[in-house]
Design a protein around this motif. Structure first.
Motif, mmCIF file in Angstrom:
data_model
loop_
_atom_site.group_PDB
_atom_site.id
_atom_site.type_symbol
_atom_site.label_atom_id
_atom_site.label_comp_id
_atom_site.label_asym_id
_atom_site.label_seq_id
_atom_site.Cartn_x
_atom_site.Cartn_y
_atom_site.Cartn_z
ATOM 1 N N PHE A 155 0.831 -1.202 0.000
ATOM 2 C CA PHE A 155 0.000 0.000 0.000
ATOM 3 C C PHE A 155 0.870 1.258 0.000
ATOM 4 O O PHE A 155 0.547 2.240 -0.664
ATOM 5 C CB PHE A 155 -0.933 -0.002 1.214
ATOM 6 N N VAL A 156 1.962 1.218 0.753
ATOM 7 C CA VAL A 156 2.884 2.354 0.756
ATOM 8 C C VAL A 156 3.503 2.525 -0.630
ATOM 9 O O VAL A 156 3.664 3.651 -1.117
ATOM 10 C CB VAL A 156 3.972 2.156 1.834
ATOM 11 N N GLY A 157 3.833 1.416 -1.278
ATOM 12 C CA GLY A 157 4.370 1.492 -2.630
ATOM 13 C C GLY A 157 3.365 2.063 -3.619
ATOM 14 O O GLY A 157 3.716 2.875 -4.492
ATOM 15 N N ALA A 158 2.101 1.656 -3.485
ATOM 16 C CA ALA A 158 1.062 2.206 -4.364
ATOM 17 C C ALA A 158 0.893 3.698 -4.120
ATOM 18 O O ALA A 158 0.706 4.482 -5.060
ATOM 19 C CB ALA A 158 -0.260 1.475 -4.124
ATOM 20 N N SER A 159 0.985 4.102 -2.863
ATOM 21 C CA SER A 159 0.889 5.525 -2.526
ATOM 22 C C SER A 159 2.037 6.308 -3.151
ATOM 23 O O SER A 159 1.832 7.393 -3.721
ATOM 24 C CB SER A 159 0.899 5.688 -1.000
ATOM 25 N N ALA A 160 3.246 5.768 -3.073
ATOM 26 C CA ALA A 160 4.404 6.438 -3.673
ATOM 27 C C ALA A 160 4.239 6.549 -5.183
ATOM 28 O O ALA A 160 4.586 7.578 -5.793
ATOM 29 C CB ALA A 160 5.677 5.670 -3.332
ATOM 30 N N ALA A 161 3.695 5.504 -5.796
ATOM 31 C CA ALA A 161 3.493 5.541 -7.241
ATOM 32 C C ALA A 161 2.503 6.631 -7.638
ATOM 33 O O ALA A 161 2.693 7.327 -8.646
ATOM 34 C CB ALA A 161 3.001 4.175 -7.727
ATOM 35 N N LEU A 162 1.438 6.804 -6.849
ATOM 36 C CA LEU A 162 0.450 7.845 -7.147
ATOM 37 C C LEU A 162 1.061 9.238 -7.003
ATOM 38 O O LEU A 162 0.810 10.131 -7.831
ATOM 39 C CB LEU A 162 -0.753 7.704 -6.215
ATOM 40 N N LEU A 163 1.863 9.436 -5.957
ATOM 41 C CA LEU A 163 2.517 10.734 -5.774
ATOM 42 C C LEU A 163 3.480 11.020 -6.926
ATOM 43 O O LEU A 163 3.510 12.145 -7.463
ATOM 44 C CB LEU A 163 3.259 10.754 -4.440
ATOM 45 N N CYS A 164 4.258 10.028 -7.320
ATOM 46 C CA CYS A 164 5.205 10.212 -8.428
ATOM 47 C C CYS A 164 4.471 10.443 -9.742
ATOM 48 O O CYS A 164 4.921 11.248 -10.577
ATOM 49 C CB CYS A 164 6.120 8.992 -8.540
ATOM 50 N N LEU A 165 3.350 9.745 -9.948
ATOM 51 C CA LEU A 165 2.561 9.955 -11.160
ATOM 52 C C LEU A 165 2.073 11.399 -11.238
ATOM 53 O O LEU A 165 2.160 12.043 -12.292
ATOM 54 C CB LEU A 165 1.376 9.000 -11.180
ATOM 55 N N GLY A 166 1.581 11.914 -10.101
ATOM 56 C CA GLY A 166 1.140 13.303 -10.073
ATOM 57 C C GLY A 166 2.277 14.262 -10.361
ATOM 58 O O GLY A 166 2.118 15.227 -11.126
ATOM 59 N N ALA A 167 3.443 14.015 -9.769
ATOM 60 C CA ALA A 167 4.602 14.892 -10.003
ATOM 61 C C ALA A 167 5.019 14.869 -11.471
ATOM 62 O O ALA A 167 5.348 15.911 -12.054
ATOM 63 C CB ALA A 167 5.762 14.463 -9.108
#
Length: 330
Positions: free
Chosen positions: A106-118
């Motif tokens: 879940f933490v990895g999925a969260s990081a992926a969403l933040l990076c996608l937004g960036a």
């Protein structure tokens, strides 16, 4: 008139033996919930028997036995409150990092969403200059247009302690919102993560486009690695809550939410002291030119490395690595 001592002992002895057996199991830590209730009921009966023995059978073996039995039961039931600091230490030494390791997906999925937004925010600003008008706040654009960082005047407006306090409060608000909006079936958490990523990416891209990339790096280098990690962890907690609502498995939705929610709350609570610390770094170190960029970058990478080394190593045992999450147990 009181019954004979032998009659009294014969009639009441089964309850005393049962209480003695429960106390032995209690010391071994093997009591179940229904046995705890039974222990309380038997203690109250034994206390009444002790009062009777003190009145009608003083200084007898039965009186002395009941006095000792009730003393043991009282000590078992009315234990003094456990000290909180050992519990807090155990939480940060063991529970918090173990929960994070169990929920790394879940933490990895969260990081992926933040990076996608960036990435989206940066691409929009780099490919379409007018995109900055939509994604970058007007005051920030005005500073960049003047060739200045919007952080240059922070310490001239307020002292570092006030700045760090305001930053810590703001970071805590963002962290809680990122987690709490997971109750919207995870959609709120998803939006906040992507939106924050777009905001960061757009500002960074605008700074790079206007030749101020070093100034942007200078400001975020010291606090960025830990602060963004905390946002990602809070996002993971929010996604856990959303997943429990969307797919509770074989459990009722309310029970699944309760089980997963407790684990998610541990992640958010575990981040709290690190938020306060990194707020101080952002207030005292990040703004201004008191520290050179290389020193800020070195500090940020070191803090980020120590933070993740702690999360990935603290409390690690062989048993820990084979724990099955509660919601996946059949």
């Amino acid at each position: 008139m009181a019954a004979a001592l032998a009659t009294f002992v014969t009639r009441r002895r089964p309850d005393w033996d049962a209480l003695d057996a429960l106390l032995t199991r209690q010391r071994a830590g093997a009591l179940k919930l229904d046995e705890l209730r039974q222990l309380d009921a038997l203690y109250r009966r034994a206390a009444a028997d002790l009062a009777r023995a003190q009145t009608f059978y003083p200084d007898t073996d039965a009186h002395r036995f009941l006095n000792q039995l009730c003393g043991r039961a009282y000590a078992a039931i009315y234990q003094p409150p456990r000290e909180r600091w050992p519990l807090v230490r155990a939480f940060f030494r063991r529970d918090f990092p173990r929960v994070l390791r169990r929920e790394l997906r879940f933490v990895g999925a969260s990081a992926a969403l933040l990076c996608l937004g960036a990435l989206l925010g940066a691409l929009v600003v780099l490919w379409e200059p007018r995109g900055a008008e939509l994604l970058v706040p007007a005051p920030v654009r005005q500073y960049i247009a003047q060739g200045r960082m919007w952080t240059d005047d922070i310490l001239s407006v307020a002292p570092p302690n006030s700045v760090s306090s305001d930053i810590a409060t703001n970071n805590l608000t963002v962290t809680i919102l990122t987690f709490a909006t997971g109750m919207l079936f995870g959609l709120g958490t998803l939006f906040i993560l992507v939106n924050n990523g777009v905001h960061i990416g757009a500002i960074g891209a605008l700074c790079i486009r206007e030749g101020m990339g070093r100034g942007f790096l200078d400001f975020i280098a010291a606090h960025g690695p830990v602060e963004l990690s905390i946002i990602v962890i809070a996002g993971g907690a929010g996604l856990m809550v959303g997943q429990a609502l969307i797919d509770p498995g074989e459990l009722p939705r309310g029970q699944a939410l309760s089980l997963r929610g407790r684990e998610a709350v541990k992640l958010v609570l575990g981040c709290a002291p690190f938020l306060a610390f990194i707020g101080a770094v952002e207030g005292y170190v990040s703004p201004g030119d008191l520290f050179p960029t290389w020193a800020k970058a070195g500090l940020g990478l070191s803090l980020g490395g120590v933070f993740w080394a702690y999360l990935l190593r603290a409390g690690r045992t062989d048993a820990d690595e084979t724990v099955v999450p509660a919601d996946s147990a059949s």
